[in-house]
Design an enzyme around this catalytic site. Structure first.
Site, PDB file in Angstrom:
ATOM      1  N   SER A 213      -2.803  -2.170  -1.602  1.00  0.00           N
ATOM      2  CA  SER A 213      -1.490  -2.597  -2.066  1.00  0.00           C
ATOM      3  C   SER A 213      -0.671  -1.365  -2.448  1.00  0.00           C
ATOM      4  CB  SER A 213      -1.631  -3.525  -3.266  1.00  0.00           C
ATOM      5  OG  SER A 213      -1.712  -2.755  -4.456  1.00  0.00           O
ATOM      6  N   LYS A 214       0.587  -1.639  -2.726  1.00  0.00           N
ATOM      7  CA  LYS A 214       1.524  -0.584  -3.124  1.00  0.00           C
ATOM      8  C   LYS A 214       1.009   0.252  -4.276  1.00  0.00           C
ATOM      9  CE  LYS A 214       5.588  -2.912  -3.554  1.00  0.00           C
ATOM     10  NZ  LYS A 214       6.886  -3.366  -3.143  1.00  0.00           N
ATOM     11  N   ARG A 215       0.247  -0.375  -5.151  1.00  0.00           N
ATOM     12  CA  ARG A 215      -0.206   0.319  -6.355  1.00  0.00           C
ATOM     13  C   ARG A 215      -1.385   1.255  -6.114  1.00  0.00           C
ATOM     14  NH1 ARG A 215       1.309  -4.505  -7.821  1.00  0.00           N
ATOM     15  NH2 ARG A 215      -0.763  -5.345  -7.384  1.00  0.00           N
TER      16      ARG A 215
END
Ligand code: GLU
Length: 440
Positions: A213-215
């Site tokens: 994910s983006k994180r």
């Protein structure tokens, strides 16, 4: 018709450039370069509400940084442009009218839908092999909208039209698009055009099996540049996400990856993204790349840290410290004392080393010896060891104060080489300063 391979990367500029997107771009680029084909960059920017200029810029910057040059597309031009979907309205209208005239479309509440042929679609995917999708039933496969009631175009339609217009021969894309492909094949059929070959490349997962994910650290391409990665190391790392050359070899120059790369060898199972492996690879590149190239990568980082160097003074220092660098951004803390006389002493090092009983006496003894030692690493080592023996001390008891006095800290590259590169004059001046500063 020529059988030259034509592939494309077709990102939608809605966020930052993700490693998944970069890997798709890379595989297309590798295939084009391997086959002597053409790599097209097409910007799929029909979704005006979600596109941003910053996202577009991140795509260009990220691809350039990775070395993925495109033969046709924004800035590069080409015969099949414009390469922004937002500028291709006339093309889409032409295809739309053709489909309408041929009876494939019908209006539904102001939107336009494409009538699927009710049959089984068989795909022969370059990566996934034979995949069958039964589109016989309208309940599971309702006719698809290709134009919204506001006149906007739907992805499936413009994607296919552009692949036709841009003469794309191979579509290599993420397997999140596998379920779209039967729809795309139906459009090709209705338009009477031979479809390209499709190859859907596997998902990228975290080591724990979760979806990236983006994180997650390293999910954006820009992160690698900011955090001291060499572009080729990242390219090499990304190339191994779903492919390998079927040998044990992992660290390969880009040219070698180009020569070995093959779409048919892409794995079907998900690729595991391990940032630690990328760091390891980065270190391999830092150690092995030509030192001039390393200097070119490190110079802007040093300049940003206000460390003034010249190519001539930097090269011997890099030869000395390169094995210690995991990231290019580690360089300032490993090289700063070579480029300033205002060496700062690490308080802990002072406490641990310089305050030790006899440390200053030993430094003084070494200082006396080093006034006449021939200034090279071998002689410096011989002389230090002789001085330690003469003083009845352990070698370390001479090494540690010398290092702290010369560099301000307890860790660094080989002491003797460090002293050699610093030069006699600077070393003795630093010894003198330490002796004065820490005298009790
Ligand atoms: N714009 C689409 C995407 O970013 C392109 C898909 C394709 O490569 O066909 O997912």
């Amino acid at each position: 018709m020529s059988d030259q391979v034509r592939v494309r990367f077709a990102p939608s500029p809605t966020g930052y450039l993700h490693v998944g997107g970069a890997r798709t771009a890379l595989f297309n680029w590798l295939y084009a370069r391997h086959t002597g084909g053409v790599f097209v960059l097409r910007i799929e920017d029909t979704d005006k509400a979600r596109n941003t200029d910053a996202a577009m810029q991140a795509i260009f910057d990220g691809m350039r940084w990775l070395g993925l040059d495109w033969d046709e597309g924004p800035h590069a031009g080409g015969e099949h442009g414009p390469y922004f979907q937002s500028q291709r309205e006339d093309v889409y209208l032409r295809y739309f009218e053709k489909l309408k005239a041929d009876g494939y479309l019908y209006e539904d509440g102001g939107a336009w839908r494409f009538k699927f042929a009710r049959k089984k679609i068989v795909m022969d995917d370059l990566v996934c092999g034979r995949v069958e999708v039964d589109m016989a039933h309208v309940e599971t496969h309702p006719d698809m909208t290709i134009r919204r009631s506001d006149g906007g175009w739907i992805f499936h339609f413009v994607n296919v039209v552009d692949d036709i217009e841009m003469r794309i021969t191979h579509v290599i894309r993420g397997d999140d698009h596998l379920s779209n492909t039967p729809k795309h094949l139906q459009l090709f059929e209705a338009l009477g055009v031979q479809p390209p070959r499709y190859g859907h490349i596997p998902l990228i997962l975290n080591p724990d099996g979760s979806k990236m994910s983006k994180r997650d650290t390293g999910s954006a391409v820009g992160w690698y540049e900011e955090n001291g990665f060499a572009p080729e190391a990242v390219t090499n790392f990304l190339s191994l996400l779903g492919w390998n050359p079927k040998t044990e070899q992992e660290v390969m120059p880009t040219a070698e990856i180009v020569s070995l790369f093959d779409v048919a060898a892409i794995h079907r199972k998900a690729a595991v993204f391990d940032i630690a492996k990328c760091e390891w690879m980065n270190q391999q590149y830092i150690i092995k790349m030509p030192v001039e190239q390393l200097a070119a990568l490190v110079e802007p980082i040093l300049a940003k840290a206000n460390i003034a160097t010249t190519r001539e003074t930097l090269l011997p220092v890099l030869v000395l410290v390169r094995e210690r660098l995991k990231r290019l951004t580690d360089a300032p803390s490993w090289v700063d004392y070579f480029f300033t006389e205002a060496v700062t002493f690490d308080p802990e090092a002072v406490e641990k080393v310089m305050r030790k009983p006899g440390a200053l006496d030993r430094l003084r003894a070494l200082d006396a010896v080093y006034r006449t030692t021939a200034w090279n690493a071998v002689e410096l080592e011989v002389a230090l060891k002789a001085a330690a023996t003469a003083a009845g001390a352990k070698v370390g008891e001479f090494v540690h104060p010398a290092r702290v006095a010369a560099t301000g800290r307890t860790v660094g590259a080989s002491l003797y080489h460090t002293l050699e590169v610093l030069g006699r004059e600077r070393v003795l001046a630093r010894f003198a300063r330490a002796l004065a500063e820490f005298a009790v």
